[in-house]
Design a protein around this motif. Sequence first.
Motif, PDB file in Angstrom:
ATOM      1  N   THR A 115       0.858  -1.316  -0.018  1.00  0.00           N
ATOM      2  CA  THR A 115      -0.017  -0.030  -0.043  1.00  0.00           C
ATOM      3  C   THR A 115       0.832   1.364   0.028  1.00  0.00           C
ATOM      4  N   ILE A 116       1.959   1.241   0.765  1.00  0.00           N
ATOM      5  CA  ILE A 116       2.952   2.501   0.851  1.00  0.00           C
ATOM      6  C   ILE A 116       4.273   1.995   0.413  1.00  0.00           C
ATOM      7  N   SER A 117       5.082   2.645  -0.534  1.00  0.00           N
ATOM      8  CA  SER A 117       6.381   2.174  -0.882  1.00  0.00           C
ATOM      9  C   SER A 117       7.220   3.406  -0.258  1.00  0.00           C
ATOM     10  N   LEU A 118       8.699   3.127  -0.251  1.00  0.00           N
ATOM     11  CA  LEU A 118       9.425   4.055  -0.149  1.00  0.00           C
ATOM     12  C   LEU A 118      10.369   4.111  -1.267  1.00  0.00           C
ATOM     13  N   ILE A 119      10.636   5.251  -1.705  1.00  0.00           N
ATOM     14  CA  ILE A 119      11.484   5.507  -2.974  1.00  0.00           C
ATOM     15  C   ILE A 119      12.607   6.213  -2.549  1.00  0.00           C
ATOM     16  N   ALA A 120      14.092   5.991  -2.815  1.00  0.00           N
ATOM     17  CA  ALA A 120      15.110   6.691  -2.523  1.00  0.00           C
ATOM     18  C   ALA A 120      15.971   6.653  -3.884  1.00  0.00           C
ATOM     19  N   GLU A 121      16.770   7.544  -3.761  1.00  0.00           N
ATOM     20  CA  GLU A 121      17.540   7.840  -5.073  1.00  0.00           C
ATOM     21  C   GLU A 121      19.271   7.681  -4.645  1.00  0.00           C
ATOM     22  N   LYS A 166      16.291  -1.847   9.064  1.00  0.00           N
ATOM     23  CA  LYS A 166      15.902  -3.228   9.243  1.00  0.00           C
ATOM     24  C   LYS A 166      14.560  -3.550   8.853  1.00  0.00           C
ATOM     25  N   GLY A 167      13.589  -2.660   8.753  1.00  0.00           N
ATOM     26  CA  GLY A 167      12.428  -2.878   8.357  1.00  0.00           C
ATOM     27  C   GLY A 167      11.972  -2.494   6.848  1.00  0.00           C
ATOM     28  N   LEU A 168      13.265  -2.101   6.022  1.00  0.00           N
ATOM     29  CA  LEU A 168      13.041  -1.977   4.567  1.00  0.00           C
ATOM     30  C   LEU A 168      13.092  -3.385   3.642  1.00  0.00           C
ATOM     31  N   ASN A 203      16.681  -7.083  -6.685  1.00  0.00           N
ATOM     32  CA  ASN A 203      17.919  -8.087  -5.869  1.00  0.00           C
ATOM     33  C   ASN A 203      19.004  -7.512  -5.424  1.00  0.00           C
ATOM     34  N   ILE A 204      18.816  -6.628  -4.440  1.00  0.00           N
ATOM     35  CA  ILE A 204      20.292  -5.963  -3.724  1.00  0.00           C
ATOM     36  C   ILE A 204      19.936  -6.409  -2.218  1.00  0.00           C
ATOM     37  N   ASP A 205      20.967  -5.943  -1.412  1.00  0.00           N
ATOM     38  CA  ASP A 205      21.303  -6.330  -0.067  1.00  0.00           C
ATOM     39  C   ASP A 205      21.535  -4.917   0.522  1.00  0.00           C
ATOM     40  N   ILE A 206      20.520  -4.818   1.662  1.00  0.00           N
ATOM     41  CA  ILE A 206      20.934  -3.445   2.622  1.00  0.00           C
ATOM     42  C   ILE A 206      21.851  -3.837   3.737  1.00  0.00           C
ATOM     43  N   MET A 207      23.134  -3.155   3.400  1.00  0.00           N
ATOM     44  CA  MET A 207      24.326  -3.457   4.460  1.00  0.00           C
ATOM     45  C   MET A 207      23.911  -2.865   5.877  1.00  0.00           C
ATOM     46  N   PHE A 239      11.454   0.090  -2.138  1.00  0.00           N
ATOM     47  CA  PHE A 239      11.438  -0.834  -1.057  1.00  0.00           C
ATOM     48  C   PHE A 239       9.738  -0.850  -0.351  1.00  0.00           C
ATOM     49  N   ASN A 240       9.485  -1.921   0.153  1.00  0.00           N
ATOM     50  CA  ASN A 240       8.381  -2.033   0.924  1.00  0.00           C
ATOM     51  C   ASN A 240       8.700  -1.844   2.302  1.00  0.00           C
ATOM     52  N   MET A 241       8.013  -1.569   3.343  1.00  0.00           N
ATOM     53  CA  MET A 241       8.343  -1.325   4.662  1.00  0.00           C
ATOM     54  C   MET A 241       7.472  -1.989   5.484  1.00  0.00           C
ATOM     55  N   SER A 242       8.014  -2.167   6.689  1.00  0.00           N
ATOM     56  CA  SER A 242       7.333  -2.858   7.838  1.00  0.00           C
ATOM     57  C   SER A 242       6.751  -1.835   8.601  1.00  0.00           C
ATOM     58  N   TYR A 243       6.029  -2.000   9.672  1.00  0.00           N
ATOM     59  CA  TYR A 243       5.078  -1.074  10.318  1.00  0.00           C
ATOM     60  C   TYR A 243       6.217  -0.015  11.014  1.00  0.00           C
ATOM     61  N   GLU A 244       7.354  -0.507  11.542  1.00  0.00           N
ATOM     62  CA  GLU A 244       8.250   0.603  12.113  1.00  0.00           C
ATOM     63  C   GLU A 244       8.899   1.463  11.019  1.00  0.00           C
ATOM     64  N   ALA A 245       9.194   0.722  10.148  1.00  0.00           N
ATOM     65  CA  ALA A 245       9.936   1.647   9.007  1.00  0.00           C
ATOM     66  C   ALA A 245       8.797   2.508   8.405  1.00  0.00           C
ATOM     67  N   LEU A 246       7.773   2.374   8.270  1.00  0.00           N
ATOM     68  CA  LEU A 246       6.635   3.156   7.629  1.00  0.00           C
ATOM     69  C   LEU A 246       6.438   4.258   8.817  1.00  0.00           C
ATOM     70  N   LEU A 247       6.402   3.810  10.024  1.00  0.00           N
ATOM     71  CA  LEU A 247       6.172   5.113  11.190  1.00  0.00           C
ATOM     72  C   LEU A 247       7.125   6.171  11.060  1.00  0.00           C
TER      73      LEU A 247
END
Length: 356
Positions: free
Chosen positions: A241-247, A299-301, A306-310, A334-342
């Motif tokens: 429902t809600i995605s994060l987009i970063a550059e 940690k909630g992203l 196909n990439i890894d968040i370090m 990215f999709n987000m967990s509850y905490e990341a979305l908050l």
Amino acid sequence: MPHVEIDLSKIYYNAKILKEQLNKKGISIMGITKVVLGDPKIAKVIRDAGITYIGDSRIRNIKRLYNAKLGAKLVLIRNPSLSEIKQVVKYADISLNSELEILKNLSKEAIKLNKKHGVIIMVEMGDLREGFMPENLDLVIKRTLELEGIVLLGLGTNLKCFAGVIPDQKNMKRFSQIAASLQHKFGIRFEFVSGGNSANYKWVKNADDLGLVNNLRLGTALIIGAESIEDSPIHDLKQDTISLIAEIVQISKKPKNPTGKFSTNAFGEPSIFKNKKYRGKGVRSQALLDIGRQDIEEKGLVPIDNIDIMGASSDYLICDIKDNEYKIGEKVKFNMSYEALLRAMTSPFVEKRYVK
């Protein structure tokens, strides 16, 4: 600038489906908007789906919703602060309460404003957060019924949020018994016996007997289509429902091992390079994205590609981009967990964009 992309149609869909499902079980919904900072556009689609009570934990968000004229009853779901009593009575139709002194002050302010303020009395059922102890409820209900300007609407409880206690047939049955006993003793009928939050979803779906429980306060289930015991997706609901987009602001080949002695990172945490999976021979393709812990919980992203968040510093998200042929300025989703979305919704450095 990083941004979140909010699909209002998917949130509407979730609200509509949940309302239909829970209506069949005799459960009404308070739609909770705290994870999206009381966003009026999101609250409106929840209201349009037929959910007529909208709740939030911050009075500033309640004021935003009040000014949006949603045509919904507004519920403050956090115990009011003494310093906010005037605003609570002015902007919220209902508040959840677990202090007699707060209730008395709500009464005084309601009398001043010639208003009736609804209250739901919170009951401690084991999670050790807000709530009156059950043995004190006779006195609490008696005192509340005596207060001018206050309308006792029901009882509520909350589980899972602090101690992690899971709603189950035992504690929910006990909660219903408490409600039944108080109704009988005082000759009243509660409009709301509010059993909890999105952690109650599985119990409601699976239980044959819900007792007197007739309401849930749902945020996670509505907004991201998940229950909140194991954060697992709810079948038939939308999770994207809600995605994060970063550059991407830097792409480079970096050694797989840091150079020099290392200890903790900027947040006092052990270096990730103490974990062997991050070390090795040669180089990796590494990218920096224009978002960091000031804005999100990395940690909630969950990356779509196909990439890894370090990890993340205050200002950067550091990713192993593997064989992806990105260019500077490209966007990563990215999709987000509850905490990341908050965190993302609360950050003023993350733009909010809407898709209808």
